[in-house]
Design an enzyme around this catalytic site. Structure first.
Site, PDB file in Angstrom:
ATOM      1  N   HIS A  53       0.800  -1.225   0.000  1.00 23.33           N
ATOM      2  CA  HIS A  53       0.000   0.000   0.000  1.00 23.33           C
ATOM      3  C   HIS A  53       0.830   1.273   0.000  1.00 23.33           C
ATOM      4  O   HIS A  53       0.559   2.166  -0.803  1.00 23.33           O
ATOM      5  CB  HIS A  53      -1.092   0.041   1.058  1.00 23.33           C
ATOM      6  CG  HIS A  53      -2.093   1.089   0.681  1.00 23.33           C
ATOM      7  ND1 HIS A  53      -3.027   0.902  -0.306  1.00 23.33           N
ATOM      8  CD2 HIS A  53      -2.205   2.386   1.029  1.00 23.33           C
ATOM      9  CE1 HIS A  53      -3.695   2.015  -0.521  1.00 23.33           C
ATOM     10  NE2 HIS A  53      -3.215   2.946   0.278  1.00 23.33           N
TER      11      HIS A  53
ATOM     12  N   TYR B  30       1.556   5.178  -2.452  1.00 18.83           N
ATOM     13  CA  TYR B  30       1.909   6.555  -2.082  1.00 18.83           C
ATOM     14  C   TYR B  30       3.268   6.936  -2.659  1.00 18.83           C
ATOM     15  O   TYR B  30       3.507   8.109  -2.958  1.00 18.83           O
ATOM     16  CB  TYR B  30       1.835   6.756  -0.568  1.00 18.83           C
ATOM     17  CG  TYR B  30       0.387   6.760  -0.144  1.00 18.83           C
ATOM     18  CD1 TYR B  30      -0.409   7.860  -0.406  1.00 18.83           C
ATOM     19  CD2 TYR B  30      -0.207   5.639   0.416  1.00 18.83           C
ATOM     20  CE1 TYR B  30      -1.753   7.845  -0.116  1.00 18.83           C
ATOM     21  CE2 TYR B  30      -1.545   5.617   0.723  1.00 18.83           C
ATOM     22  CZ  TYR B  30      -2.327   6.723   0.456  1.00 18.83           C
ATOM     23  OH  TYR B  30      -3.659   6.707   0.733  1.00 18.83           O
TER      24      TYR B  30
ATOM     25  N   HIS C 295     -10.514   0.465 -10.256  1.00 12.47           N
ATOM     26  CA  HIS C 295     -10.073   1.490  -9.302  1.00 12.47           C
ATOM     27  C   HIS C 295      -8.640   1.934  -9.584  1.00 12.47           C
ATOM     28  O   HIS C 295      -8.361   3.114  -9.702  1.00 12.47           O
ATOM     29  CB  HIS C 295     -10.195   0.933  -7.876  1.00 12.47           C
ATOM     30  CG  HIS C 295      -9.427   1.706  -6.850  1.00 12.47           C
ATOM     31  ND1 HIS C 295      -9.840   2.933  -6.396  1.00 12.47           N
ATOM     32  CD2 HIS C 295      -8.273   1.442  -6.214  1.00 12.47           C
ATOM     33  CE1 HIS C 295      -8.965   3.391  -5.513  1.00 12.47           C
ATOM     34  NE2 HIS C 295      -8.005   2.510  -5.389  1.00 12.47           N
ATOM     35  N   PHE C 296      -7.713   0.956  -9.707  1.00 14.44           N
ATOM     36  CA  PHE C 296      -6.333   1.426  -9.763  1.00 14.44           C
ATOM     37  C   PHE C 296      -5.923   1.935 -11.151  1.00 14.44           C
ATOM     38  O   PHE C 296      -4.880   2.569 -11.271  1.00 14.44           O
ATOM     39  CB  PHE C 296      -5.340   0.436  -9.144  1.00 14.44           C
ATOM     40  CG  PHE C 296      -5.170  -0.895  -9.811  1.00 14.44           C
ATOM     41  CD1 PHE C 296      -4.640  -0.993 -11.074  1.00 14.44           C
ATOM     42  CD2 PHE C 296      -5.475  -2.055  -9.115  1.00 14.44           C
ATOM     43  CE1 PHE C 296      -4.441  -2.222 -11.670  1.00 14.44           C
ATOM     44  CE2 PHE C 296      -5.286  -3.294  -9.702  1.00 14.44           C
ATOM     45  CZ  PHE C 296      -4.770  -3.380 -10.980  1.00 14.44           C
ATOM     46  N   HIS C 297      -6.771   1.721 -12.161  1.00 20.91           N
ATOM     47  CA  HIS C 297      -6.487   2.433 -13.411  1.00 20.91           C
ATOM     48  C   HIS C 297      -6.882   3.911 -13.303  1.00 20.91           C
ATOM     49  O   HIS C 297      -6.384   4.738 -14.063  1.00 20.91           O
ATOM     50  CB  HIS C 297      -7.174   1.756 -14.598  1.00 20.91           C
ATOM     51  CG  HIS C 297      -6.405   0.570 -15.113  1.00 20.91           C
ATOM     52  ND1 HIS C 297      -6.534  -0.687 -14.595  1.00 20.91           N
ATOM     53  CD2 HIS C 297      -5.457   0.474 -16.092  1.00 20.91           C
ATOM     54  CE1 HIS C 297      -5.715  -1.518 -15.229  1.00 20.91           C
ATOM     55  NE2 HIS C 297      -5.045  -0.842 -16.130  1.00 20.91           N
TER      56      HIS C 297
ATOM     57  N   ARG D 103     -11.352 -10.205 -10.667  1.00 19.10           N
ATOM     58  CA  ARG D 103     -10.297  -9.406 -11.289  1.00 19.10           C
ATOM     59  C   ARG D 103      -9.279 -10.344 -11.940  1.00 19.10           C
ATOM     60  O   ARG D 103      -9.270 -11.540 -11.689  1.00 19.10           O
ATOM     61  CB  ARG D 103      -9.614  -8.533 -10.246  1.00 19.10           C
ATOM     62  CG  ARG D 103      -8.841  -9.346  -9.245  1.00 19.10           C
ATOM     63  CD  ARG D 103      -8.150  -8.498  -8.211  1.00 19.10           C
ATOM     64  NE  ARG D 103      -7.488  -9.406  -7.278  1.00 19.10           N
ATOM     65  CZ  ARG D 103      -6.321  -9.155  -6.710  1.00 19.10           C
ATOM     66  NH1 ARG D 103      -5.698  -8.046  -6.955  1.00 19.10           N
ATOM     67  NH2 ARG D 103      -5.796 -10.033  -5.884  1.00 19.10           N
ATOM     68  N   ARG D 104      -8.393  -9.784 -12.725  1.00 22.49           N
ATOM     69  CA  ARG D 104      -7.310 -10.463 -13.448  1.00 22.49           C
ATOM     70  C   ARG D 104      -7.654 -11.908 -13.824  1.00 22.49           C
ATOM     71  O   ARG D 104      -7.035 -12.869 -13.422  1.00 22.49           O
ATOM     72  CB  ARG D 104      -5.990 -10.382 -12.706  1.00 22.49           C
ATOM     73  CG  ARG D 104      -6.018 -10.455 -11.212  1.00 22.49           C
ATOM     74  CD  ARG D 104      -4.677 -10.028 -10.675  1.00 22.49           C
ATOM     75  NE  ARG D 104      -4.395 -10.653  -9.394  1.00 22.49           N
ATOM     76  CZ  ARG D 104      -3.299 -10.438  -8.707  1.00 22.49           C
ATOM     77  NH1 ARG D 104      -2.384  -9.651  -9.163  1.00 22.49           N
ATOM     78  NH2 ARG D 104      -3.105 -11.024  -7.561  1.00 22.49           N
TER      79      ARG D 104
END
Lengths: 158, 546
Positions: free
Chosen positions: B222, B226, B373-375, B436-437
């Site tokens: 995580h 950042y 989300h992470f795209h 996912r994936r």
């Protein structure tokens, strides 16, 4: 001391309030209303689960009227949940115990809150009650090799 | 002698590798998108050595999420630390050594990836087992990035000796926090690889503990986001106000936000493991609450950055409650790309609240919602910002004029539109229980429902639009490097709106570092003690992707 613009003070207050309210809400839902995440159940040896213990003979067991437990073994190559067909009567409360005999898998049962990581060495436990007749797919949600997309099963409630 | 010639050269080489990784990694994007639409091109690609969807997905994840970001960040921050302190690197050879170690590591990892020996996805969850040199390669990339951080820190120490009592300029300050955060949080993945994975993949121990490995991975996993995000924030706070024609609204609160990121980025990794069987509900909830706490500095950022842009819009003649937005420099590629990145990122942040929400997360965990989300976050908030930075950075480094400003602006808008279509499709698929994936084209023949079809189409079409955007980016970059027209482009440095004195507590590392270590020990100590006390060396390695 640092200088903060009046509007920004309001924004900071609002941000903290929103974050606090969400934190408390999800906590209340989890610890008081029973919408709970998986917790440690038991450790097993992934190399012997197929030979001995509850996971060597996976399937449905009735514990009491309308109360069932299901043991599921997840396997890669060939990619399969054992069993991949489960049948229970309407109104049953079912506790699932899932483990892996090899790599990491996932177990998500559509239409319920059952969504759990399946790890070699760990037993994943989740419970749900089924009041609607129908068929529900449970699918592997973690990449477990080239056959991952073929790994699923069906729960029939009738 | 050209000022900062060495630093520019170092940054240039990092950026070159970063761009290559971005471009090669995104080549797999349309292949994955098309598979989701039901058109699987991978069987046709076996003749060129691509064995499966999952090999392509691993390459996409490693090259775009790890290589593109890490090389860009270390190069970019090295340059801005030096320029912000207005002095050359104390040990430029250390930065060159760092770069070399990272490149060697990258090559060591690239070989097994390309040979389909390491199709373990970028999370490399044991007991999936790649060759030992794959893991060693990734370790070297991380070690190289540490060395890059040491080069920045030693430069800052030298500066501090000559500037006793002075406040560190914002750009250097924020860059150093980013590199220190990285140094602390990568201890998780370093111990996972060095203590658990390497001995196991070398055959020295017979088994590995999957639960402990995952937990160490997410200790880094995580704060990793950042590490990606803070350099984008550095540009938003420290450069974009200048590009927008304005000033930074509150430098004090900008600095506070960075301290809070240092403090709160690491002790929250369990929100990636809410559904893990081996971790207790209490600790998961503690990490959930701390995850909500780390939203706070991002909310501070939202206010501060938008207020700074408003300051710019009004300085450029903007009037009214919102009409100042029209006066922003939308004809500047760097500004436009980064502003669109911010808008997409805001939606990523809102979706992130769902992921963080402990039990609500049960609805979306391990579903297609997560890559959706992470795209929006790393795939746009970060990547499109870095692309925007490149639109001034490449001219700054090469002395060439940016070629095709209009093409670059179009690139940003095409990305914006493509990503909205693509990501909305994935979010919807996640809510419809799609994992996912996963090869969703095939999976939908097995299970799922007819209502997957439309969002699957969205993923394919959005992915193709994004690919067009990448092609535009490549053309702009190539034409710029080959441009005969020269131009001197300076690094934009935003001034604060008010001449603020920075209070001592916002300029002193000690309390924040102590707080960071204490919080990590509290949030991870008991969990790691429990997992280590019950460690099982049971799982042998598995190769299940051939």
């Amino acid at each position: 001391m640092i200088q903060v613009h009046q509007y920004e003070k309001w924004w900071i207050g609002l941000s903290i309030a929103v974050l606090a309210v969400i934190s408390i809400t999800v906590g209340v839902a989890g610890f008081m209303l029973g919408v709970q995440v998986p917790v440690p159940e038991a450790l097993v040896n992934p190399n012997t689960v197929a030979q001995s213990g509850n996971f060597s003979n996976p399937g449905v067991r009735q514990l009491a009227p309308k109360k069932y437990e299901v043991y599921v073994r997840a396997e890669a190559n060939p990619w399969k949940f054992r069993p991949d067909k489960i049948e229970i009567p309407v109104g049953s409360t079912v506790t699932f115990y899932v483990t892996s005999a090899d790599v990491q898998h996932g177990f998500k049962l559509e239409g319920t809150n059952i969504n759990v990581q399946v790890l070699p060495g760990q037993v994943s436990k989740m419970t749900a009650t089924f009041n609607q007749p129908g068929t529900y797919d449970f699918v592997c949600t973690e990449y477990c090799g080239v056959g991952h997309q073929n790994m699923f099963g069906t729960l029939t409630v009738k | 002698m050209n000022a900062f010639a060495v630093e520019k050269k170092i940054a240039g080489w990092h950026v070159l590798v970063a761009i290559l990784a971005l471009v090669v990694g995104t080549l797999f994007g349309p292949l994955q998108g098309l598979e989701h639409m039901g058109i699987n091109l991978y069987p046709a690609l076996q003749s060129v050595g691509l064995q499966s969807y999952y090999q392509g997905l691993t390459l996409h994840g490693v090259l775009n999420a790890l290589v593109w970001t890490t090389f860009f960040i270390t190069g970019f921050l090295t340059l801005i630390v030096a320029k912000s302190l207005n002095r050359g690197l104390a040990f430029p050879k250390l930065s060159w050594a760092a770069f070399s170690v990272m490149v060697v590591g990258l090559l060591m990892a690239a070989v097994p990836l390309l040979l389909n020996l390491a199709s373990v996805l970028y999370t490399m969850y044991p007991p999936l087992q790649a060759p030992w040199y794959y893991y060693l390669g990734l370790t070297l990339v991380v070690v190289g990035s540490w060395m890059s951080g040491w080069s920045m820190l030693t430069t800052w120490w030298a500066w501090r000796k000559d500037n006793k009592g002075a406040t560190t300029p914002f750009l250097a300050f924020a860059s150093l926090i980013t590199m220190v955060l990285w140094q602390i949080c990568t201890l998780g993945i370093a111990s996972e690889i060095l203590v658990l994975i390497l001995p196991w993949s070398l055959g020295l121990v017979g088994g590995i503990d999957a639960q402990l490995s995952r937990t160490l991975f997410w200790f880094t996993g995580h704060p990793l986001v950042y590490f990606w995000l803070l350099p984008a924030y550095i540009s938003w706070y420290g450069m974009m106000p200048k590009q927008a024609g304005g000033k930074l609204f509150s430098e004090q609160l900008a600095r506070l936000a960075f301290w809070l990121f240092l403090l709160l980025s690491t002790p929250i990794g369990l929100h990636h493991q809410f559904v893990d069987p081996g971790l207790s509900a209490g600790w998961k909830y503690v990490h959930a609450v701390l995850t909500f706490a780390v939203f706070f500095p991002s909310l501070l950022t939202a206010f501060n950055v938008i207020a700074s842009l408003e300051n710019g819009g009004r300085a450029r003649g903007g009037k009214g409650l919102l009409m100042w937005i029209r006066n922003l420099p939308w004809n500047e590629p760097s500004f436009t790309a980064q502003t669109l990145a911010m808008i997409i990122f805001a939606f990523g942040g809102i979706g992130g609240m769902v992921n963080a929400s402990y039990d609500v997360n049960l609805v979306v965990h391990n579903t297609a919602w997560i890559p959706g989300h992470f795209h929006l976050t790393v795939g746009s908030g970060v990547t499109l910002t870095f692309i925007g930075v490149l639109y001034w950075l490449v001219p700054h480094l090469t002395g060439k004029k940016l070629w095709g400003a209009k093409a670059a602006i179009a690139q940003a808008w095409v990305w914006f539109v493509g990503m909205i279509i693509f990501s909305n499709g994935l979010h919807r698929l996640g809510l419809l229980d799609a994992p996912r994936r996963t090869m969703l084209g095939v999976a939908n023949d097995n299970y799922g429902a007819a209502d997957w079809l439309f969002p699957r189409l969205q993923v394919g079409i959005g992915g193709m639009i994004l690919f067009v955007s990448v092609l535009l980016f490549v053309v702009v970059m190539l034409k710029t490097v080959l441009n005969k027209q020269t131009e001197t482009v300076e690094m934009p440095v935003a001034e604060p709106l008010h001449q603020e004195t920075i209070p001592a507590w916002l300029n002193n590392w000690q309390p924040w570092l102590v707080g960071t270590v204490v919080l990590i020990l509290v949030a991870y100590g008991p969990i790691l003690i429990q997992l280590i006390s019950q460690i099982q060396f049971f799982s042998p390695g598995f190769v299940v992707w051939k």
